[in-house]
Design a protein around this motif. Structure first.
Motif, mmCIF file in Angstrom:
data_model
loop_
_atom_site.group_PDB
_atom_site.id
_atom_site.type_symbol
_atom_site.label_atom_id
_atom_site.label_comp_id
_atom_site.label_asym_id
_atom_site.label_seq_id
_atom_site.Cartn_x
_atom_site.Cartn_y
_atom_site.Cartn_z
ATOM 1 N N GLY A 135 -1.613 -3.311 -9.019
ATOM 2 C CA GLY A 135 -2.179 -4.653 -9.079
ATOM 3 C C GLY A 135 -3.470 -4.697 -9.884
ATOM 4 N N ALA A 136 -4.307 -3.671 -9.714
ATOM 5 C CA ALA A 136 -5.575 -3.629 -10.437
ATOM 6 C C ALA A 136 -5.358 -3.516 -11.943
ATOM 7 N N LEU A 137 -4.342 -2.772 -12.338
ATOM 8 C CA LEU A 137 -4.069 -2.595 -13.766
ATOM 9 C C LEU A 137 -3.305 -3.769 -14.379
ATOM 10 N N ALA A 138 -2.384 -4.346 -13.627
ATOM 11 C CA ALA A 138 -1.483 -5.343 -14.216
ATOM 12 C C ALA A 138 -1.923 -6.788 -14.025
ATOM 13 N N TRP A 168 3.840 -11.098 -7.518
ATOM 14 C CA TRP A 168 4.874 -10.387 -8.261
ATOM 15 C C TRP A 168 4.474 -8.959 -8.598
ATOM 16 N N THR A 169 3.229 -8.726 -8.969
ATOM 17 C CA THR A 169 2.820 -7.355 -9.289
ATOM 18 C C THR A 169 2.870 -6.470 -8.051
ATOM 19 N N HIS A 170 2.442 -7.006 -6.918
ATOM 20 C CA HIS A 170 2.508 -6.220 -5.685
ATOM 21 C C HIS A 170 3.949 -6.044 -5.213
ATOM 22 N N PHE A 171 4.785 -7.030 -5.438
ATOM 23 C CA PHE A 171 6.190 -6.901 -5.074
ATOM 24 C C PHE A 171 6.865 -5.834 -5.938
ATOM 25 N N ALA A 172 6.537 -5.812 -7.221
ATOM 26 C CA ALA A 172 7.092 -4.781 -8.108
ATOM 27 C C ALA A 172 6.638 -3.394 -7.669
ATOM 28 N N PHE A 180 0.850 -1.195 0.000
ATOM 29 C CA PHE A 180 0.000 0.000 0.000
ATOM 30 C C PHE A 180 0.881 1.239 0.000
ATOM 31 N N PRO A 181 0.603 2.249 -0.733
ATOM 32 C CA PRO A 181 -0.530 2.577 -1.574
ATOM 33 C C PRO A 181 -0.342 2.237 -3.059
ATOM 34 N N LEU A 182 0.875 2.055 -3.540
ATOM 35 C CA LEU A 182 1.076 1.809 -4.972
ATOM 36 C C LEU A 182 0.567 0.454 -5.438
ATOM 37 N N ILE A 220 11.955 2.660 -3.926
ATOM 38 C CA ILE A 220 12.851 3.508 -4.716
ATOM 39 C C ILE A 220 12.385 4.958 -4.706
ATOM 40 N N SER A 221 11.094 5.176 -4.868
ATOM 41 C CA SER A 221 10.591 6.553 -4.879
ATOM 42 C C SER A 221 10.757 7.213 -3.513
ATOM 43 N N LEU A 222 10.574 6.458 -2.437
ATOM 44 C CA LEU A 222 10.822 7.018 -1.109
ATOM 45 C C LEU A 222 12.290 7.381 -0.940
ATOM 46 N N ARG A 223 13.162 6.542 -1.441
ATOM 47 C CA ARG A 223 14.601 6.823 -1.347
ATOM 48 C C ARG A 223 14.951 8.086 -2.119
ATOM 49 N N LEU A 224 14.363 8.266 -3.271
ATOM 50 C CA LEU A 224 14.619 9.473 -4.050
ATOM 51 C C LEU A 224 14.111 10.716 -3.327
ATOM 52 N N MET A 225 13.038 10.573 -2.581
ATOM 53 C CA MET A 225 12.496 11.706 -1.835
ATOM 54 C C MET A 225 13.391 12.108 -0.669
#
Length: 118
Positions: free
Chosen positions: A70-73, A97-101, A63-65, A108-113
């Motif tokens: 998951g719904a799309l993929a 796998w989709t949720h793991f991705a 959560f949240p991504l 990664i996005s949190l790290r960039l922030m």
């Protein structure tokens, strides 16, 4: 891009490491539980229950991504891999796998922030 000072603190980096470590370990543990329950004797009630647990746990962990990703993929990927039903092992693995991705993208996005301002 302006990064707030609070997101550049050592505490934010430590919290990110703790979050990344915990979510990856939980994800791998959930997968290990499912793989250990899997047997070639067919789709048992026990395997269905553990598959449902696996799906729910990964939705919470990613959560949240994970929800939109998951719904799309999930649907197209399950069709590509020939998964007849979402509760079958193939569907559970695709869902994991989709949720793991999504979780990895989130980490990664949190790290960039929280990166240091250069």
């Amino acid at each position: 891009m302006h990064v707030p000072k609070a997101l550049r603190s050592p505490l934010a980096r430590k919290m990110w490491v703790a979050y990344a470590t915990a979510t990856i370990l939980v994800s791998l543990s959930v997968l290990a539980i499912y793989v250990n329950a899997y047997d070639d004797n067919g789709l048992t009630d026990r395997l269905r229950a553990i598959g449902s647990f696996t799906r729910q746990a990964m939705r919470v962990v990613s959560f949240p991504l994970g929800l939109p990703f998951g719904a799309l993929a999930n649907g197209p990927l399950q069709a590509i891999f020939g998964c007849d039903k979402p509760n079958e092992p193939c569907g559970v693995f695709v869902d994991w796998w989709t949720h793991f991705a999504a979780l990895v993208a989130q980490i990664i996005s949190l790290r960039l922030m929280i990166r240091e301002k250069t």
